[in-house]
Structures are given as C-alpha cells and as structure tokens.
Design an enzyme around this catalytic site. Structure first.
Site, PDB file in Angstrom:
ATOM      1  N   GLU A  27      -2.001   3.503   0.191  1.00 55.11           N
ATOM      2  CA  GLU A  27      -1.958   2.847  -1.121  1.00 55.11           C
ATOM      3  C   GLU A  27      -2.753   1.537  -1.146  1.00 55.11           C
ATOM      4  O   GLU A  27      -2.184   0.461  -1.393  1.00 55.11           O
ATOM      5  CB  GLU A  27      -0.495   2.627  -1.540  1.00 55.11           C
ATOM      6  CG  GLU A  27       0.236   3.942  -1.717  1.00 55.11           C
ATOM      7  CD  GLU A  27       1.672   3.798  -2.210  1.00 55.11           C
ATOM      8  OE1 GLU A  27       2.149   2.649  -2.308  1.00 55.11           O
ATOM      9  OE2 GLU A  27       2.296   4.831  -2.487  1.00 55.11           O
TER      10      GLU A  27
ATOM     11  N   GLU B 274       2.354  11.572  -0.311  1.00 56.31           N
ATOM     12  CA  GLU B 274       3.723  11.270  -0.716  1.00 56.31           C
ATOM     13  C   GLU B 274       3.965  11.886  -2.079  1.00 56.31           C
ATOM     14  O   GLU B 274       3.108  11.785  -2.966  1.00 56.31           O
ATOM     15  CB  GLU B 274       3.954   9.752  -0.831  1.00 56.31           C
ATOM     16  CG  GLU B 274       3.814   8.976   0.464  1.00 56.31           C
ATOM     17  CD  GLU B 274       4.038   7.474   0.265  1.00 56.31           C
ATOM     18  OE1 GLU B 274       4.573   7.092  -0.813  1.00 56.31           O
ATOM     19  OE2 GLU B 274       3.660   6.688   1.151  1.00 56.31           O
TER      20      GLU B 274
END
Length: 688
Positions: free
Chosen positions: A301, A420
């Site tokens: 991220e 994810e």
C-alpha cells in the site's frame, strides 16, 4: 488449481542445479521429450431442463499424458446455445462451442478430471452432442498418438510462467498482524508467536499460498548504512521455510514501513531510498537461492504525503524500479523470481493501473505481477450511509474494480494478485455487516475473481482463523469462502425470517439467488422437508409454509428458534434463521459521553443501522454527509449486555447542547426513536 511441486526442504533448487552441472561435466545428455500420448473421455449431462432453458454439466477425464491447458470443442445438434458458464469460459461459432480452462483448473493430470457447468437455451429438442475434442484430439475413451508435436520451448525457471505461478497461488491467506506488527516483537498486536503448526494448519485448510507481511522499521538501523538485524532476518527466513515446507507459495514484502517512514519520500528522498534499498539488498542476498515458490512484493500500500498523483506515480516508479534492479542483480533464483509490484495505494482506479502498467512495460520483464487490494464498496464494507445489503451498487463496484484490473493486466499477459481482500468493517467488529449479506459478498468475489483469472489472498489479522486452536471463528463464512474457490453457491434475498412473538404465523416467501445452480430442496438438520406440505417453489420464489414455521418457532421465546437450509445443486446450503421477536424498546439514561450506553431490550431483534439528525433536520455526528452512521464506530450494540453504546467518536462531532434525534433501524423492519443531548461531557438520553 493444484500444481504438483516442489521440494522436501528449502532451497532444493541448489541440488537440481548441481545435478545439471554434474551431468554436463560427465557428458550425459538430458533425455529428449517424447510426444505426449492423447486420450480423453467426456461425460455430458443435462442436470435440469425447463421451458426454453437447461443446465448442463461436463466432466473431462484425461486418459493421456498430463495437460497444462485445455480447450474442449463440441457441436450442438439442435441449435442450442450456452448462455452462462462457470469453471470455464465459452465461445461459440454457430452451433460449435469451445470451452476453455480457467487459470485455476488448467492442469489435468493423467487419470484426473475437471468439470464445468453451463446454462443453455433450447427449442424443439435438446439432444446430446455426438462427439467432443480435447485440444484437437477426439475423445473416444481410448489413448492414441499425439495429433501435433509438443512445443520445444524450454519452460521458465521453476517450470511455470508468471501467469501460471500466480494462478497456482489461488487461494491465498495473509499472516497479518504478526511479523508486520509495529513494535519490538511479532506479538505486539495481540497475536501469538508464529509456529510451524500454525503454518501447517493453514495449508491444511486448502490454501495454496501465504502472504507474510513484514514491517522492518524497528529492526533496521536508523542511520547509514541502515543495516537490518540478522536475528530478524533469521526469524523471517524460519517462517518462510516452514511455509515452503508446507508446500505453500510464499509472498514477503515491506509492509507498514510504507506509512511509517516511506511516505516522507518527497521531502526525505535520500534517506527513504537508502533505507528501502538496504532492506531489499539484505532480503535478496538472504533468499537468493530460495525456490521459485517464494515471491517478493516491493512494498505494501505505497503512499506519499503531501504530493499530487503525478508526483506519487513517479516516486513509486522509482521504488519499483530500484527493487527490480536490486533483486535481479543478485542472480541465482532471483534472476527469474516472480516479482510483485503494487499500484499507488494498491488501488485499482484507472489512473493507478495506468501508472503501474507504464512501469511494467518499461521494465520489460516477463516475470512480473501486479497487485491490488479490495475491501469492497466502502459504504457497504463498513456499514455506513444505509448500505446494509449486498445490492446492485455494491456488486457493480466489485465488477468494475476487477474488470479494470483484468483489462489493464490479465488481458495483456500480466498476472494480478489481490494481496488483501475482505471487508473493512472487520477491523471493528466481524458483525458490522449482517451475516447473510457478508456471505453474499464472499460468494460473489470468489466467483468474479475466477472469471477474471485473478488470485485472491484473504486478509486475516487474527479475526478469522484462531492461531491457537486452529479453528475458524466463523465456520459458515469459511465454508462459503472455500466453496467459492471452485464453484458457485445459491443464496437468497435474506437469511432471516422474523415472526412477531404474538402474531399469527403466516406463509413467508423469499427470493432465491440461484447463481447458476438449481434448487434441490429444503432441509432441517438432516431431514428433508416435503415440497407442497412444508414449502413450495415457483421459479426463484421459495415459500415456507406457516405450519412448518410454527413447528420451528416452538415456544416462541425471543431469538433464533430454528433454522432451515436451502440446498442447491452445487456449493454450500443457504441457512435461513427463523426468529421470534417483539418491538425493541429503549430506556432513558444519563452518563458521561465516554461511557454512555442506552439500555435496550432487543427482544430477539438485531440492529441494522442508526440515523442521527438535529432538530432542524440536518445530519448529526461523524460523516455528516449522511444521516446513517457507521456501525461499530458511531454506535455499537451489545446484545448480551442489553445496551447500545455511543462512543467518543460519535460525540466528538456532535454540537454541544444540541438535541439529536436517533432512529434505530432493526432487521425486522421495526424502528425506535431516541433523543440525546450532550452538555459539558454529560449525556442525557430519553424517549421524548
């Protein structure tokens, strides 16, 4: 897809390489590839049929040498057409249909079988195709000579391409909040120390890959040359070794460092680059000779503070390019290891995808994969703004997200890993999203990812798989998730039937979402109910008769009194709870804003959402663009304690001294209106 792989102990690739050198030195020639024997058998069944439509099931049994990809071709004799398929993609040319494997079922070992299904249309007659051809060879039920010679192109290192590697990683699981915990130890965020037994039990659940997030900040010197602790590298290597020994593909990365110190890259570029490069240099050296089942992800991220998108894209390109150069430069297994590159914020907005695509094109490396994350349509994912159901808007968001990733990458030969996925509301409470709506989300994301050839890795920070008992905290959720790895499951418009405690019991109807399945019947426990007596079915409308509901309700005390299961032709049954309830009630209360809770008699009902408005009709509380507040953050029911708590996060954005009207919406359809006023840290709540 189950791929035959790999080794009995880590770094076995070294032994293979050594044998190859030895053979060459002794003048031993490697055996040449023989042409593959071909043979197959096809079982074609019409599972169900109705006016103008039918459901077909096709089972392919490979009688020849193993195949790593398949096309099955047949011709319909009566003008039938395929309208929807699952576990295969289909194309047609007139009456001729070609069914092609999905990424997860491309390999068929000798003697093994794969199956796929479809819905079709017919008119007049619905005859069975006369013959089938698998990869050009007619399926006669016997083994014959090959129709074409095999390719002589040598396989990539490890025997799989990047696309095949990522496909073989489906399904995947995250070892979250352990090695990535921000603190001095992997237990800092509440999970127990990782054990080999945990890794083996994860593999036993059916997972093919494990993502091991790692945060390095507390294990790296803050001054040049930014050395990484050897002891921490040893621990990471130990856990990776356990995972490889459990026959799992493994993905490791730089995790929370992305926001702890890397986000300052625009103003602290030299330090960020040096720290980043030091970590990947240490990892690349440590795992240089690890087998190809170990993959590297450049950063989790990625995000950059106080910059526009164009600048952020350039910063991320710099990191991804540096990562690629460092790993490839160490040689050994790293020369061809699959490397995973994220988009900005690991997000699938089109601009993020385009930027990463430009980086991948510039690197010109066939062993790269792209990664994104997906936690659902945000209002649904956290239960805010009234999005309590898995509706068309929620579904469209999911489809658009995966379609963009497919069109940008998969369609162009670049694999996509959703490193994810889950629901953001799980961070607060796994009950933030109602159970049935949650199950629909997990059923559909599994299905849609398969259609797009995208691999999913479930985010689990300890809230799903118990790391001490090795049991699922929500077995029903796991059963639905696991079924979605290979097939579809039927669902329904609801998983709850509410019957007023004193009300006359009447027939109740709900709509079935068949999802390509056929309804098989209704069951209580192991007892099959009787159609016409206990229930009726008309198209997709299931009606449960009052007589059966009365039996299930028993003494009609509050709460779930019984359950029935709708059974379908594939996937998991759909549970329907029969609930006895009365109008919920609340009582007046006074207390400090930090601990204020409304005394509540739920009377068998459950809370869906809450609205908050001032007397003038404007929205009150956090996220005041909507009157419907976020479940678990702005309000939180406690059914055992008999309270609804309004935490500090709610009061911090309420005007002191102003009266707020709260409307509580329950799943039965009932509502309760309640009034609260905070003044100087004290809250008064009443019914008027």
């Amino acid at each position: 897809m189950q791929v035959v792989r790999r080794r009995t102990r880590k770094w076995m690739a070294l032994a293979v390489a050594a044998l190859a050198v030895l053979a060459a030195g002794l003048g031993i020639l490697a055996p040449t590839a023989a042409y593959a024997a071909e043979g197959c058998k096809v079982d074609y069944k019409i599972q169900s049929q109705w006016g103008g439509g039918f459901t077909g099931d096709v089972k392919i049994t490979n009688l020849g040498d193993p195949v790593s990809g398949w096309n099955l071709v047949w011709t319909f004799p009566n003008g039938q057409r395929v309208t929807q398929a699952w576990n295969a993609t289909t194309t047609d040319a007139g009456d001729t249909v070609t069914a092609k494997n999905m990424s997860y079922n491309a390999s068929i070992a000798t003697g093994a079988s794969v199956s796929f299904g479809f819905n079709g249309s017919w008119s007049g007659a619905n005859g069975v195709p006369a013959s089938f051809s698998l990869n050009g060879a007619v399926c006669t039920g016997a083994v014959g000579e090959p129709s074409t010679p095999p390719t002589t192109t040598p396989p990539p290192t490890g025997g799989l391409t990047a696309m095949e590697t990522v496909a073989a990683m489906q399904p995947g699981w995250n070892l979250g909040n352990s090695l990535d915990a921000v603190g001095a130890d992997e237990t800092a965020w509440g999970n127990p120390r990782i054990t080999q037994a945990l890794i083996e039990n994860v593999a036993a659940q059916g997972y093919n890959s494990i993502r091991i997030p790692v945060t390095w900040d507390n294990h790296q010197s803050k001054t040049a040359p930014y050395a990484v602790e050897d002891a921490y590298l040893d621990r990471v290597e130990e856990v990776v070794g356990w995972a490889l020994d459990a026959d799992l593909y493994v993905l490791i990365n730089i995790h929370h460092d992305s926001w702890i110190w890397m986000s300052a890259m625009n103003t602290n570029r030299t330090v960020v680059e040096d720290r980043y490069e030091a970590i990947w240099t240490a990892l690349a050296d440590r795992f240089r000779d690890a087998p190809p089942e170990l993959l590297f992800e450049s950063v989790n991220e990625p995000q950059f503070a106080n910059v526009d998108d164009a600048t952020a894209y350039a910063l991320l390109d710099d990191l991804n390019t540096s990562f690629h150069e460092i790993v490839r430069g160490t040689g050994g297994g790293n020369a061809t290891r699959v490397l995973v590159l994220p988009t900005l914020h690991t997000n699938a907005d089109q601009g993020r995808l385009d930027a990463l695509s430009a980086t991948i094109q510039a690197l010109d490396d066939p062993n790269l994969a792209a990664t994104i994350h997906y936690y659902g349509f945000w209002p649904f994912s956290v239960n805010v703004a009234g999005f309590t159901k898995f509706n068309d808007e929620v579904r469209a968001d999911l489809e658009g997200y995966f379609d963009r990733a497919y069109n940008e990458f998969v369609a162009n030969g670049i694999p996509v890993l959703v490193g994810e996925y889950g629901l953001l509301g799980f961070d607060t409470h796994t009950g933030t999203v109602e159970q049935g709506e949650k199950l629909k989300f997990f059923e559909y994301i599994g299905y849609y990812a398969r259609q797009k050839g995208i691999t999913l890795q479930l985010w689990d920070n300890g809230q799903h798989f118990n790391r001490t008992t090795f049991q699922w905290r929500d077995p029903e959720l796991f059963a639905m998730t696991k079924a979605a790895w290979t097939t579809r499951s039927g669902t329904a418009s609801t998983d709850q039937i509410y019957v007023g405690r004193a009300a006359t019991v009447a027939d109740v109807s709900l709509t079935l979402n068949l999802n390509g399945t056929t309804f098989q019947g209704l069951r209580v426990g192991t007892t099959n109910l009787v159609q016409g007596t206990d229930y009726t079915i008309s198209g997709s409308t299931l009606t449960i008769k009052a007589s059966r509901l009365t039996t299930l309700l028993g003494d009609r005390s509050y709460g779930v009194r019984g359950t029935v299961h709708a059974v379908f032709s594939q996937g998991v049954p759909w549970r329907i709870s029969v609930i006895s309830y009365d109008q919920p009630t609340m009582s007046a209360a006074t207390g400090a804003s930090a601990t204020f809770a409304i005394p509540t008699q739920f009377k068998g009902d459950q809370l869906a959402t809450m609205e908050a408005k001032y007397a003038d009709g404007t929205n009150a509380g956090p996220q005041n663009w909507t009157s419907y507040k976020e479940f678990g953050r702005a309000f939180n029911p406690d059914y055992a304690a008999g309270t609804v708590t309004l935490p500090t996060a709610f009061w911090s954005e309420v005007t002191d001294g102003q009266k707020v009207t709260l409307t509580f919406h329950f799943w039965s359809g009932r509502t309760v209106t309640y009034y609260v006023t905070e003044s100087g840290g004290t809250v008064t709540g009443s019914l008027t």
